[in-house]
Design a protein around this motif. Structure first.
Motif, PDB file in Angstrom:
ATOM      1  N   LEU A 402       0.834  -1.206   0.000  1.00  0.00           N
ATOM      2  CA  LEU A 402       0.000   0.000   0.000  1.00  0.00           C
ATOM      3  C   LEU A 402       0.868   1.255   0.000  1.00  0.00           C
ATOM      4  CD1 LEU A 402      -2.803  -0.981   2.543  1.00  0.00           C
ATOM      5  CD2 LEU A 402      -3.044  -0.693   0.070  1.00  0.00           C
ATOM      6  N   LYS A 409       2.711  -1.452   4.829  1.00  0.00           N
ATOM      7  CA  LYS A 409       1.445  -2.170   4.891  1.00  0.00           C
ATOM      8  C   LYS A 409       1.201  -2.857   3.553  1.00  0.00           C
ATOM      9  CE  LYS A 409      -0.790   0.862   8.284  1.00  0.00           C
ATOM     10  NZ  LYS A 409      -1.942   1.752   8.544  1.00  0.00           N
ATOM     11  N   MET A 411      -1.480  -5.359   1.259  1.00  0.00           N
ATOM     12  CA  MET A 411      -2.899  -5.698   1.157  1.00  0.00           C
ATOM     13  C   MET A 411      -3.113  -6.889   0.234  1.00  0.00           C
ATOM     14  SD  MET A 411      -6.004  -3.102   0.148  1.00  0.00           S
ATOM     15  CE  MET A 411      -7.663  -3.364   0.780  1.00  0.00           C
ATOM     16  N   VAL A 430      -5.193  -6.527   5.387  1.00  0.00           N
ATOM     17  CA  VAL A 430      -3.967  -5.732   5.420  1.00  0.00           C
ATOM     18  C   VAL A 430      -3.085  -6.210   6.567  1.00  0.00           C
ATOM     19  CG1 VAL A 430      -2.992  -3.418   5.716  1.00  0.00           C
ATOM     20  CG2 VAL A 430      -5.129  -3.716   4.433  1.00  0.00           C
ATOM     21  N   TYR A 486      -9.618   2.226  -3.451  1.00  0.00           N
ATOM     22  CA  TYR A 486      -9.406   1.982  -2.024  1.00  0.00           C
ATOM     23  C   TYR A 486      -8.512   3.083  -1.484  1.00  0.00           C
ATOM     24  CZ  TYR A 486      -7.603   0.066   2.331  1.00  0.00           C
ATOM     25  OH  TYR A 486      -7.249  -0.099   3.647  1.00  0.00           O
ATOM     26  N   PRO A 488      -6.200   4.005   1.613  1.00  0.00           N
ATOM     27  CA  PRO A 488      -5.579   3.462   2.833  1.00  0.00           C
ATOM     28  C   PRO A 488      -5.804   4.349   4.047  1.00  0.00           C
ATOM     29  CG  PRO A 488      -4.041   3.391   0.979  1.00  0.00           C
ATOM     30  CD  PRO A 488      -5.207   4.221   0.547  1.00  0.00           C
ATOM     31  N   ASN A 491      -9.466   3.583   4.938  1.00  0.00           N
ATOM     32  CA  ASN A 491      -9.742   2.145   4.917  1.00  0.00           C
ATOM     33  C   ASN A 491     -11.131   1.877   4.348  1.00  0.00           C
ATOM     34  OD1 ASN A 491      -9.158  -0.607   5.348  1.00  0.00           O
ATOM     35  ND2 ASN A 491     -10.199  -0.589   7.335  1.00  0.00           N
TER      36      ASN A 491
END
Length: 653
Positions: A402, A409, A411, A430, A486, A488, A491
């Protein structure tokens, strides 16, 4: 008295009834047509496009339409579309292998001579901007019930310590009972190893020297010369090599355990090439030690490339024998041993460990090598990561680091059951690797269970996802004509404009230097909901323009003149009249994607400084090469509304 209806009235009355009947029957079609017209009107409106973005088809001349199995963005800004034989047995048998180079700016196309079948190969961006392409197809699969001649793997032994032996394609191996099998490829067996042994008597005197010879071994796929049950065997036996005489006949022989008419899987090749973006041609380099079909190639922090998994030259999953390519020597050496299913998603993380998300593209048993975890290459240790929902549905899932990569992070999105399973999951999850004991945590669900989802990092730190299907290779007309972003930070997903072209197996998506996303390919099994009509490979190209570009219009931030690479201090300064409105800078590695797997793409946040005169910006590139692997990157800047510039290319050494 009975009165007849006048004849001249009957026809109009019957005609009116027929009209009413037809109107009733065609009402759904009329409504559908009206809905389509309204939908086309709605998505063309500027307000809609500023909120959801838009899609447009690319006009591709017929001679350049290929079955795009692989797509990679080069630092010239052009896109390499590799088909090889394109999942076509006919093309494979004819030796027809295709590669097309597309220039998205000029919208021009060029065919590139393709020396081998790179269908289902692996690829990775090299530090100098070349693309490493390794592996591909040596033989197409033959399904159960269609195998006419017994075949299988032959282990070829060489007991001579003095010379290696090469047996050409077509070499005949004869069983003790006289059944003959023919090799389908060349095979080279190294010379045997010779070791000297010496030992001592109890009084310290030496025993005479002894020599120990250990036979060398290589594999080759063989097939019976004739059809018939007499060629089937599950008994271990030694096979003579027809045509060898004397010592050669004694030293070189075959060993086979199982030669049957069971399904014969695809087989890989050892060949490796670098694609030169400037010369626009493939350049051969040393072949791999193992043949590989469906391998993953991942760049390491020193610019070398690790090749992992794949089907070998007899159609078995490579049993953990990984290898490393050095672009300086253009040679391969043995890497750390670890087993993975084919096309495993492996990401370089801070500190140099590789994260395996569990995403993969298929071949391999359901109970082996599918657990996510962190792989320490130096110690060759693997630490599993728990917490993942639907862990049995990671095949054909998407994975990515991400943005920004500094957050560490990773995903996982969607996926399905092993093999031709009907299962698909809407799960996203995640893992935060910055934590002491990282585990996967569920994120928001996708709109529906989705396999083969395309996921692309965007310059504004969102992830654009599109396409995929609810069933294996789009069976049952299950393509998902949806797209979403999406974020991050929140979320959460937000809706995007819907694509018009379905994308499932063998489809790809890439971020272009102008901030758009190009989508290619799709290889459905069937072309209808009832699974009665065979599918055809999708050759249309569709490009998504994100909402930010519609909001920005022609008023995008512009990066002017600047260096092609940062200085020794990691800094690079670019002229711009938009310094005051530029809010962020991102270094984005160009993608190289196949089978929903793109382990190249990453977005790195850069420290941004504005010049005192307001007419320049300076960016600082981190010196951690586990965060920023060497290579060419797109440098994007965005304004406060997330509107990106056109990227400038910059090389990190």
């Amino acid at each position: 008295m009975h009165h007849r209806r006048p004849k001249n009235l009957r026809k109009p009355l019957l005609g009116g009834g027929a009209f009413l009947l037809l109107a009733a029957l065609n009402a759904p079609a009329a409504v559908s047509f009206a809905e389509q017209r309204y939908h086309a009107y709605k998505i063309s409106r500027p307000a809609y496009q500023r909120q959801y973005g838009s899609w447009a088809r690319v006009e591709v001349p017929a001679e350049y339409r290929v079955n795009a199995i692989h797509a990679a963005l080069l630092h010239t800004g052009k896109v390499l579309l590799i088909a090889g034989s394109g999942n076509s047995q006919k093309n494979f048998d004819a030796g027809t292998f295709d590669t097309v180079l597309w220039d998205p700016v000029a919208n021009t196309f060029k065919k590139v001579p393709t020396p081998e079948d790179f269908f289902c190969s692996g690829h990775s961006q090299l530090p100098d901007g070349r693309l490493l392409v390794a592996g591909g197809t040596a033989r197409y699969e033959i399904l159960d019930g269609e195998v006419r001649k017994a075949g299988g793997g032959m282990r070829v032994k060489n007991e001579s310590p003095d010379k290696a032996v090469t047996l050409k394609k077509g070499t005949v191996f004869r069983s003790p009972s006289g059944i003959e099998y023919v090799s389908k490829t060349d095979v080279t067996v190294p010379k045997a190893t010779r070791e000297f042994e010496v030992s001592y008597f109890g009084n310290g005197a030496m025993k005479p020297w002894k020599t120990k010879v250990t036979a060398a071994e290589a594999r080759v796929f063989v097939e019976a010369v004739e059809e018939g049950p007499q060629a089937l065997t599950t008994q271990a036996a030694q096979y003579e090599v027809v045509g060898l005489h004397g010592e050669d006949a004694d030293n070189v022989y075959g060993l086979a355990q199982k030669l049957t008419t069971e399904k014969q899987d695809f087989q890989g090749i050892r060949s490796a090439y670098e694609f030169d973006p400037k010369a626009e041609k493939y350049v051969p380099v040393d072949p791999m030690r193992d043949a590989r079909w469906y391998p993953t190639l991942v760049t390491l922090q020193d610019g070398r490339v690790l090749a992992v998994s794949g089907l070998n030259d007899v159609g078995d999953v490579v049993p953990g024998d990984n290898e490393i390519y050095d672009p300086k020597t253009r040679k391969w050496t043995k890497g750390p041993t670890r087993y993975f299913p084919t096309y495993p998603a492996l990401f370089l993380t801070r500190g140099g460990k590789l994260l395996y998300t569990g995403s993969n593209a298929g071949y391999g048993p359901a109970d082996k090598g599918r657990e996510p975890g962190l792989w320490d290459l130096e110690k060759n240790t693997f630490t599993g990561l728990g917490g993942l929902t639907d862990p049995d549905q990671l095949e054909t899932s998407a994975s990515l680091i991400l943005p920004p990569a500094q957050d560490q992070k990773v995903m996982v999105l969607g996926g399905g059951g092993v093999g031709e399973s009907e299962k698909s999951t809407a799960r996203t999850s995640v893992v935060d690797l910055s934590k002491d004991s990282p585990v996967f945590t569920d994120g928001p669900d996708l709109p529906q269970g989705t396999r083969y989802l395309s996921s692309v990092l965007m310059p504004d730190d969102t992830v654009f996802t599109s396409g995929g299907s609810g069933d294996y290779r789009g069976r049952g007309g299950s393509d998902v004509l949806k797209a979403q972003f999406y974020d991050p930070g929140t979320n959460a997903f937000t809706e995007a404009a819907e694509p018009t072209v379905g994308r499932n197996y063998h489809s790809e998506a890439l971020l272009l230097p102008d901030g758009r996303v190009a989508t290619f390919g799709s290889d459905p099994l069937y072309g209808d909901r009832d699974n009665t009509k065979l599918g055809t490979f999708e050759r249309r190209v569709e490009v998504f323009t994100p909402p930010a570009l519609h909001r920005g219009g022609a008023n995008r931030p512009v990066l002017g003149n600047g260096p092609a690479e940062p200085g020794a201090d990691g800094r690079a300064t670019f002229a711009t009249e938009d310094a005051g409105r530029i809010a962020a800078a991102r270094l984005m590695r160009p993608g190289a994607v196949t089978h929903t797997t793109d382990v190249e793409q990453r977005s790195v946040a850069l420290e941004l400084t504005r010049g005192r005169d307001g007419r320049s910006v300076t960016v600082d590139v981190p010196d951690d090469r586990t965060l920023v692997p060497p290579g060419w990157y797109m440098l994007f800047v965005t304004d406060g509304d997330g509107v990106p510039s056109v990227a400038r290319w910059i090389r990190v050494k």
